[in-house]
Enzyme design. Structure first.
Site, PDB file in Angstrom:
ATOM      1  N   THR A 209       0.846  -1.198   0.000  1.00  0.00           N
ATOM      2  CA  THR A 209       0.000   0.000   0.000  1.00  0.00           C
ATOM      3  C   THR A 209       0.882   1.249   0.000  1.00  0.00           C
ATOM      4  O   THR A 209       2.087   1.152  -0.265  1.00  0.00           O
ATOM      5  CB  THR A 209      -0.979  -0.026   1.198  1.00  0.00           C
ATOM      6  OG1 THR A 209      -1.946   1.005   1.039  1.00  0.00           O
ATOM      7  CG2 THR A 209      -0.271   0.169   2.537  1.00  0.00           C
ATOM      8  N   ASN A 210       0.324   2.413   0.281  1.00  0.00           N
ATOM      9  CA  ASN A 210       1.107   3.647   0.370  1.00  0.00           C
ATOM     10  C   ASN A 210       0.545   4.500   1.496  1.00  0.00           C
ATOM     11  O   ASN A 210      -0.371   4.079   2.201  1.00  0.00           O
ATOM     12  CB  ASN A 210       1.091   4.385  -0.966  1.00  0.00           C
ATOM     13  CG  ASN A 210      -0.319   4.701  -1.388  1.00  0.00           C
ATOM     14  OD1 ASN A 210      -1.028   5.444  -0.723  1.00  0.00           O
ATOM     15  ND2 ASN A 210      -0.762   4.106  -2.492  1.00  0.00           N
ATOM     16  N   ARG A 211       1.080   5.713   1.642  1.00  0.00           N
ATOM     17  CA  ARG A 211       0.785   6.508   2.841  1.00  0.00           C
ATOM     18  C   ARG A 211      -0.442   7.409   2.697  1.00  0.00           C
ATOM     19  O   ARG A 211      -0.681   8.269   3.539  1.00  0.00           O
ATOM     20  CB  ARG A 211       2.015   7.337   3.209  1.00  0.00           C
ATOM     21  CG  ARG A 211       3.163   6.458   3.693  1.00  0.00           C
ATOM     22  CD  ARG A 211       4.450   7.257   3.830  1.00  0.00           C
ATOM     23  NE  ARG A 211       4.194   8.548   4.443  1.00  0.00           N
ATOM     24  CZ  ARG A 211       4.789   9.675   4.080  1.00  0.00           C
ATOM     25  NH1 ARG A 211       5.663   9.667   3.102  1.00  0.00           N
ATOM     26  NH2 ARG A 211       4.510  10.797   4.683  1.00  0.00           N
ATOM     27  N   ALA A 276      -4.421   7.509  -4.396  1.00  0.00           N
ATOM     28  CA  ALA A 276      -3.057   7.039  -4.691  1.00  0.00           C
ATOM     29  C   ALA A 276      -3.180   5.547  -4.993  1.00  0.00           C
ATOM     30  O   ALA A 276      -3.103   4.702  -4.091  1.00  0.00           O
ATOM     31  CB  ALA A 276      -2.156   7.297  -3.502  1.00  0.00           C
TER      32      ALA A 276
END
Ligand code: PMT
Length: 408
Positions: A209-211, A276
């Protein structure tokens, strides 16, 4: 003198913070802008400043108690009469009470009874501001449509430095103005907005995943709703509460986000992709939790579907906007994405700048449109960035209608 708030009745609520003296300056600015201002003070606010100061400057009675002897039921009449409730400064205590529906004094009972829009400008010590329960309460209020004007960083009453200073008069006034003079320029539009990260599973317990927190996309959803649009928010996993009166569709993976966008796209007139989305996902998802051993583990990754590019000719005359989160050569890369993905607008987001990007309440972006116009914005709250993006989209819509007429 500004008279932009002529005929507006603002309720200025002052609560018990050292920043209470700044409410006097806010009151003066509201009065100068033409507003009729009624001040309500909590009992702790009166420890910091007297009602007389507000009474003289507002030329109106100041209300402090639920039980003032009067013919009226004060909290109900005020709740009905005012066009907007501004709580500045808002303490952690008042935020907690309102977020949890507690009504035990004049201010909290009238807030419970009123359907007027609300703007809150918190002020407190930095450690209090970062307290997770306070942040959860703010997120509840945010989800209910309360406009929060986040505090600023600087020296605090405790002698420490940090985030917690009451926002500037300018920012508070501009939030009041934008809330009251809300342009209803998206009435009749169905706006599809994506927000948050995606999660690409590796096995039943792990994922890539990402932030992204979803804050940028949620701010857009709320702003579009306030402007009168029907809003469909396709959201990746986030801890944020769904904004009021917004249809929220929760997804996990890029593929699920693609499917949801495609499902709602035919009824959409405007698409904004703030999510995102993961660019890669594991080629194989293990059915069981991968076991640890001493050897190196290689993950084979494959590209996810590109949601924006895949829309292709189906997008018709809809306005489509995307974001570009970049760490280098930001404007060139953003312009390349604008062209490759066939967008009308791209929001270039240099996520290396302090105060910009993932999981913050502020952002710093440059808007680039397909006609070659580039507009760099200063550091603003994500709510303010959302408004500026929508202003730009409204302009692009108007321009595309004019272009259509010229071609015909
Ligand atoms: O959520 P927050 O914590 O508030 O953070 C906000 C943010 C940094 C996530 C947001 O401001 C932002 O920049 N979002 C876009 C992040 C991103 O993934 O950008 P990108 O350059 O990788 O993608 C370009 C565009 O293509 C984006 O509009 C993206 O949604 C879209 N895309 C990307 C991959 C993919 N498979 N399909 C897509 O449609």
């Amino acid at each position: 003198m500004e008279t932009t708030l002529r005929d507006k009745h603002v309720l200025l609520a002052v609560t018990g913070s050292i920043a209470a003296y700044k409410s006097v300056l806010i009151l003066r600015r509201l009065v100068e802008a033409g507003a009729r201002v009624t001040v309500v003070m909590t009992s702790s606010a009166r420890q910091f400043i007297t009602p007389l100061t507000f009474q003289v400057l507002s030329r109106r009675p100041v209300y402090t108690s639920l039980f003032d002897p009067s013919d009226e039921i004060r909290h109900l009449t005020l709740a009905e009469q005012v066009d907007l409730i501004l709580i500045a400064p808002a303490t952690a205590n008042i935020i907690g009470k309102i977020a949890n529906g507690i009504a035990d004094d004049l201010l909290t009972t009238l807030v419970t009874a009123s359907r007027a829009p609300m703007v809150m400008a918190p002020a407190m010590d930095g450690d209090m501001w970062n307290y997770p329960v306070l942040q959860r309460n703010l997120s509840v209020l945010d989800g209910l449509g309360v406009q929060i004007v986040p505090p600023e960083e600087g020296p605090l009453a405790s002698g420490k430095e940090g985030v917690g200073r009451l926002a500037s008069e300018e920012r508070i006034l501009s939030a009041v103005l934008s809330r009251l003079s809300r342009r209803c320029d998206l009435i009749g539009e169905t706006v599809l907005i994506t927000a948050g990260p995606t999660r690409e599973p590796i096995d039943p317990v792990r994922y890539l995943t990402n932030r992204s927190s979803g804050k940028m996309g949620y701010a857009l959803a709320r702003a579009a709703r306030w402007r009168g649009a029907r809003v469909i928010l396709v959201s990746g996993p986030t801890s944020l509460a769904g904004p009021a009166n917004v249809e929220r569709v929760l997804v996990q993976t890029a593929e699920e986000m693609r499917d949801a966008v495609r499902r709602y796209f035919p009824e959409t007139t405007l698409l904004i992709m703030a999510a995102a989305v993961a660019d890669y996902r594991p080629r194989f998802r293990a059915d069981q939790k991968l076991k640890k051993d001493t050897s190196t583990l290689f993950l084979e990754l494959e590209p996810t579907p590109d949601i924006l590019s895949d829309l292709g000719p189906e997008r018709g005359s809809r306005i489509v906007a995307g974001f570009a989160a970049e760490t280098e050569d930001v404007l060139n890369r953003a312009r390349a994405k604008l062209e490759q993905k066939g967008l009308d607008l791209i929001v270039a987001n240099d996520v290396t700048q302090e105060g910009a990007g993932f999981d913050l309440d502020t952002n710093i972006v440059t808007l680039m449109d397909a006609h070659g116009t580039t507009t760099a914005l200063p550091k603003l709250s994500k709510a303010e960035v959302a408004e500026r993006i929508l202003d730009e989209i409204v302009k692009l819509k108007a321009r595309s209608r004019t272009d259509d007429r010229i071609i015909r």
